[in-house]
Write a protein that holds these residues in place. Structure first.
Motif, PDB file in Angstrom:
ATOM      1  N   THR A   1       0.812  -1.205   0.000  1.00  0.00           N
ATOM      2  CA  THR A   1       0.000   0.000   0.000  1.00  0.00           C
ATOM      3  C   THR A   1       0.851   1.263   0.000  1.00  0.00           C
ATOM      4  OG1 THR A   1      -0.122  -0.046   2.414  1.00  0.00           O
ATOM      5  CG2 THR A   1      -1.910  -1.117   1.210  1.00  0.00           C
ATOM      6  N   LYS A   2       2.166   1.084   0.218  1.00  0.00           N
ATOM      7  CA  LYS A   2       3.053   2.237   0.286  1.00  0.00           C
ATOM      8  C   LYS A   2       4.375   1.894  -0.394  1.00  0.00           C
ATOM      9  CE  LYS A   2       4.399   3.738   4.433  1.00  0.00           C
ATOM     10  NZ  LYS A   2       4.501   4.465   5.712  1.00  0.00           N
ATOM     11  N   THR A   3       4.950   2.841  -1.114  1.00  0.00           N
ATOM     12  CA  THR A   3       6.230   2.627  -1.774  1.00  0.00           C
ATOM     13  C   THR A   3       7.364   2.761  -0.759  1.00  0.00           C
ATOM     14  OG1 THR A   3       6.554   4.956  -2.328  1.00  0.00           O
ATOM     15  CG2 THR A   3       5.349   3.603  -3.930  1.00  0.00           C
ATOM     16  N   ALA A   4       8.572   2.411  -1.195  1.00  0.00           N
ATOM     17  CA  ALA A   4       9.744   2.535  -0.321  1.00  0.00           C
ATOM     18  C   ALA A   4       9.994   3.992   0.065  1.00  0.00           C
ATOM     19  CB  ALA A   4      10.967   1.955  -1.010  1.00  0.00           C
ATOM     20  N   GLY A   5       9.591   4.918  -0.813  1.00  0.00           N
ATOM     21  CA  GLY A   5       9.775   6.340  -0.541  1.00  0.00           C
ATOM     22  C   GLY A   5       8.693   6.938   0.340  1.00  0.00           C
ATOM     23  N   GLY A   6       7.664   6.147   0.683  1.00  0.00           N
ATOM     24  CA  GLY A   6       6.624   6.624   1.585  1.00  0.00           C
ATOM     25  C   GLY A   6       5.351   7.084   0.905  1.00  0.00           C
ATOM     26  N   LEU A   7       5.270   6.953  -0.424  1.00  0.00           N
ATOM     27  CA  LEU A   7       4.058   7.366  -1.127  1.00  0.00           C
ATOM     28  C   LEU A   7       3.016   6.253  -1.066  1.00  0.00           C
ATOM     29  CD1 LEU A   7       5.680   8.901  -4.323  1.00  0.00           C
ATOM     30  CD2 LEU A   7       4.796  10.120  -2.352  1.00  0.00           C
ATOM     31  N   TYR A   8       1.757   6.632  -0.882  1.00  0.00           N
ATOM     32  CA  TYR A   8       0.684   5.652  -0.854  1.00  0.00           C
ATOM     33  C   TYR A   8       0.217   5.343  -2.269  1.00  0.00           C
ATOM     34  CZ  TYR A   8       0.414   5.998   4.164  1.00  0.00           C
ATOM     35  OH  TYR A   8       0.723   5.935   5.490  1.00  0.00           O
ATOM     36  N   ILE A   9      -0.012   4.067  -2.538  1.00  0.00           N
ATOM     37  CA  ILE A   9      -0.439   3.611  -3.855  1.00  0.00           C
ATOM     38  C   ILE A   9      -1.963   3.491  -3.842  1.00  0.00           C
ATOM     39  CG2 ILE A   9      -0.268   1.755  -5.558  1.00  0.00           C
ATOM     40  CD1 ILE A   9       2.392   0.975  -4.179  1.00  0.00           C
ATOM     41  N   PRO A  10      -2.658   4.170  -4.775  1.00  0.00           N
ATOM     42  CA  PRO A  10      -4.123   4.031  -4.820  1.00  0.00           C
ATOM     43  C   PRO A  10      -4.525   2.640  -5.308  1.00  0.00           C
ATOM     44  CG  PRO A  10      -3.350   5.370  -6.643  1.00  0.00           C
ATOM     45  CD  PRO A  10      -2.163   5.088  -5.775  1.00  0.00           C
TER      46      PRO A  10
END
Length: 86
Positions: free
Chosen positions: A19-28
């Motif tokens: 649900t979240k990338t390694a960089g901290g962004l949330y994936i819709p």
């Protein structure tokens, strides 16, 4: 309700996707890829390499998806399984 797979079929419950990338962004939800790993829920009588409870890796477009008792499941042939996690 219970479902018993026939022959060399396997019923798999997919693992939860990231649900979240390694960089901290949330994936819709619309951009998430379906995981290719899961847990065997049931195996047919002719299955030789997997059993209930095994964690497996399977082909990307393997099997047919269906919903049962609120769970998203996949039914596939044993041949579609690429490996078993040890």
């Amino acid at each position: 309700m219970s479902l018993k797979p026939l022959h060399d079929r396997v019923i798999v419950k997919r693992k939860e996707g990231e649900t979240k990338t390694a960089g901290g962004l949330y994936i819709p939800d619309s951009a998430k890829e379906k995981p290719q790993a899961g847990t065997v829920v049931a195996a047919g009588p002719e299955c030789e390499t997997v059993k209930k409870g095994d964690s497996i890796l399977f082909a990307k477009y393997a099997g047919s998806e269906f919903k049962m008792d609120g769970d998203d499941l996949v039914i596939m042939r044993e041949d579609d399984i690429l490996g078993v996690f040890a």
